[in-house]
Design a protein around this motif. Structure first.
Motif, PDB file in Angstrom:
ATOM      1  N   ALA A   1       0.836  -1.205   0.000  1.00 15.48           N
ATOM      2  CA  ALA A   1       0.000   0.000   0.000  1.00 15.48           C
ATOM      3  C   ALA A   1       0.868   1.250   0.000  1.00 15.48           C
ATOM      4  O   ALA A   1       0.646   2.183   0.763  1.00 15.48           O
ATOM      5  N   GLY A   2       1.851   1.277  -0.889  1.00 13.32           N
ATOM      6  CA  GLY A   2       2.812   2.378  -0.894  1.00 13.32           C
ATOM      7  C   GLY A   2       2.320   3.658  -1.519  1.00 13.32           C
ATOM      8  O   GLY A   2       2.896   4.722  -1.277  1.00 13.32           O
ATOM      9  N   CYS A   3       1.263   3.605  -2.336  1.00 10.36           N
ATOM     10  CA  CYS A   3       0.765   4.824  -2.980  1.00 10.36           C
ATOM     11  C   CYS A   3      -0.150   5.571  -2.025  1.00 10.36           C
ATOM     12  O   CYS A   3      -1.181   5.037  -1.601  1.00 10.36           O
ATOM     13  N   PRO A   4       0.183   6.821  -1.649  1.00  9.14           N
ATOM     14  CA  PRO A   4      -0.649   7.560  -0.696  1.00  9.14           C
ATOM     15  C   PRO A   4      -1.978   8.022  -1.288  1.00  9.14           C
ATOM     16  O   PRO A   4      -2.866   8.425  -0.551  1.00  9.14           O
ATOM     17  N   VAL A   5      -2.132   7.970  -2.611  1.00  8.09           N
ATOM     18  CA  VAL A   5      -3.362   8.422  -3.260  1.00  8.09           C
ATOM     19  C   VAL A   5      -4.367   7.287  -3.368  1.00  8.09           C
ATOM     20  O   VAL A   5      -5.526   7.412  -2.971  1.00  8.09           O
ATOM     21  N   THR A   6      -3.931   6.137  -3.896  1.00  9.14           N
ATOM     22  CA  THR A   6      -4.839   5.007  -4.127  1.00  9.14           C
ATOM     23  C   THR A   6      -4.737   3.928  -3.072  1.00  9.14           C
ATOM     24  O   THR A   6      -5.575   3.037  -3.027  1.00  9.14           O
ATOM     25  N   ARG A   7      -3.702   3.970  -2.232  1.00  7.07           N
ATOM     26  CA  ARG A   7      -3.402   2.946  -1.232  1.00  7.07           C
ATOM     27  C   ARG A   7      -3.132   1.593  -1.880  1.00  7.07           C
ATOM     28  O   ARG A   7      -3.288   0.545  -1.253  1.00  7.07           O
ATOM     29  N   CYS A   8      -2.728   1.602  -3.145  1.00 10.75           N
ATOM     30  CA  CYS A   8      -2.358   0.374  -3.836  1.00 10.75           C
ATOM     31  C   CYS A   8      -0.863   0.115  -3.655  1.00 10.75           C
ATOM     32  O   CYS A   8      -0.083   1.031  -3.379  1.00 10.75           O
ATOM     33  N   SER A   9      -0.484  -1.132  -3.811  1.00 11.57           N
ATOM     34  CA  SER A   9       0.929  -1.477  -3.747  1.00 11.57           C
ATOM     35  C   SER A   9       1.637  -1.009  -5.016  1.00 11.57           C
ATOM     36  O   SER A   9       1.058  -1.002  -6.103  1.00 11.57           O
ATOM     37  N   VAL A  10       2.894  -0.619  -4.863  1.00 12.69           N
ATOM     38  CA  VAL A  10       3.694  -0.157  -5.986  1.00 12.69           C
ATOM     39  C   VAL A  10       4.730  -1.227  -6.317  1.00 12.69           C
ATOM     40  O   VAL A  10       5.480  -1.663  -5.447  1.00 12.69           O
ATOM     41  N   THR A  11       4.737  -1.653  -7.564  1.00 15.82           N
ATOM     42  CA  THR A  11       5.651  -2.697  -8.013  1.00 15.82           C
ATOM     43  C   THR A  11       6.818  -2.079  -8.778  1.00 15.82           C
ATOM     44  O   THR A  11       6.629  -1.195  -9.607  1.00 15.82           O
ATOM     45  N   GLY A  12       8.014  -2.540  -8.477  1.00 22.28           N
ATOM     46  CA  GLY A  12       9.206  -2.099  -9.188  1.00 22.28           C
ATOM     47  C   GLY A  12       9.896  -3.282  -9.848  1.00 22.28           C
ATOM     48  O   GLY A  12       9.760  -4.422  -9.394  1.00 22.28           O
ATOM     49  N   TRP A  13      10.611  -3.025 -10.930  1.00 23.89           N
ATOM     50  CA  TRP A  13      11.294  -4.104 -11.630  1.00 23.89           C
ATOM     51  C   TRP A  13      12.535  -3.570 -12.311  1.00 23.89           C
ATOM     52  O   TRP A  13      12.661  -2.364 -12.547  1.00 23.89           O
ATOM     53  N   CYS A  14      13.445  -4.453 -12.622  1.00 26.27           N
ATOM     54  CA  CYS A  14      14.643  -4.105 -13.374  1.00 26.27           C
ATOM     55  C   CYS A  14      15.016  -5.270 -14.289  1.00 26.27           C
ATOM     56  O   CYS A  14      14.749  -6.436 -13.953  1.00 26.27           O
ATOM     57  N   ILE A  15      15.581  -4.950 -15.437  1.00 25.23           N
ATOM     58  CA  ILE A  15      15.917  -5.952 -16.444  1.00 25.23           C
ATOM     59  C   ILE A  15      17.408  -5.846 -16.770  1.00 25.23           C
ATOM     60  O   ILE A  15      17.922  -4.754 -17.034  1.00 25.23           O
ATOM     61  N   PHE A  16      18.098  -6.971 -16.728  1.00 26.35           N
ATOM     62  CA  PHE A  16      19.500  -7.043 -17.056  1.00 26.35           C
ATOM     63  C   PHE A  16      19.680  -7.866 -18.345  1.00 26.35           C
ATOM     64  O   PHE A  16      19.056  -8.928 -18.503  1.00 26.35           O
ATOM     65  N   LEU A  17      20.505  -7.350 -19.250  1.00 30.16           N
ATOM     66  CA  LEU A  17      20.957  -8.128 -20.393  1.00 30.16           C
ATOM     67  C   LEU A  17      22.419  -8.449 -20.141  1.00 30.16           C
ATOM     68  O   LEU A  17      23.276  -7.590 -20.245  1.00 30.16           O
ATOM     69  N   GLY A  18      22.672  -9.698 -19.773  1.00 27.38           N
ATOM     70  CA  GLY A  18      23.994 -10.041 -19.296  1.00 27.38           C
ATOM     71  C   GLY A  18      24.240  -9.382 -17.955  1.00 27.38           C
ATOM     72  O   GLY A  18      23.463  -9.562 -17.014  1.00 27.38           O
TER      73      GLY A  18
END
Length: 233
Positions: A211-228
């Motif tokens: 519930a990280g979003c203070p506006v919607t109280r929805c969870s915030v998902t983060g991602w990262c992509i590695f090539l090699g």
């Protein structure tokens, strides 16, 4: 500041207190200074015993000052202890900055590029300051940034974040949009580095908060992509 230890009167009800420690960070995430304050545990007070009337904390308001001349215009926004200056005449901006520097002790964050699309550890909310009298500029900038996410996926989250305030943007939301633009200023000379001996394997990592979003109280998902071994998104 010095304090004296005195005996507590018999007719006084003691209320506890505690030290609150926090860290103020620069925009790049490095430590600016350590802060500490002593606060009273007001949640342990009882009506009629510790107080007879309550009060509502004062709402902070922002103030916008505009100056127009034959050579251009300049805008100065004040919110609590922060000042944001922008305009179309660089000489007016420089002159105003010097006047403020001569009169007050201030730190300047210029309009050069920044390393992140949004300020670190800052969460914007609805109705947290005065609304923009004309939201047209805000909506035009956010709309343009939405198209830019096609070739700049790195700003997708930041643009989606400020898009939540399209209906009723305030001055601080416009400052956040300006921060995204400052980030884009420094991306034209950046590129991706791939080691010749790095294996061509695609790896994706993701995580989410609660519930990280203070506006919607929805969870915030983060991602990262590695090539090699190279981070590509």
């Amino acid at each position: 500041m010095t304090q004296d230890i005195v005996s507590c009167p018999s007719n006084v009800h003691l209320i506890g207190c505690k030290w609150v420690y926090s860290i103020k960070l620069h925009s790049d995430g490095t430590v600016d200074r350590y802060k500490v304050r002593l606060v009273v545990l007001g949640n342990r007070q009882e009506y009629g015993l510790d107080y007879e009337e309550a009060f509502t904390p004062r709402k902070y308001v922002s103030s916008l000052f505009i100056r127009k001349t034959s050579t251009g215009s300049i805008l100065l926004l004040v919110y609590v202890d922060d000042i944001f200056i922008t305009g179309t005449d660089s000489s007016l901006i420089t002159s105003l900055q010097q006047q403020l520097k001569d009169s007050f002790h201030m730190k300047y964050l210029d309009s050069s590029s920044v390393d992140t699309p949004l300020e670190l550890n800052v969460k914007y909310r609805l109705e947290e300051c005065d609304l923009l009298p004309d939201p047209t500029l805000f909506r035009q900038l956010v709309g343009s940034l939405n198209y830019l996410t096609i070739t700049q996926p790195g700003i997708y989250f930041a643009v989606q974040y400020v898009s939540q305030f399209m209906q009723a943007p305030c001055y601080l939301h416009l400052v956040a949009v300006h921060h995204i633009i400052r980030y884009l200023l420094g991306t034209s000379t950046r590129g991706l580095f791939f080691r010749s001996d790095s294996p061509i394997h695609l790896k994706v990592f993701s995580d989410s908060d609660w519930a990280g979003c203070p506006v919607t109280r929805c969870s915030v998902t983060g991602w990262c992509i590695f090539l090699g071994e190279s981070l590509i998104a």
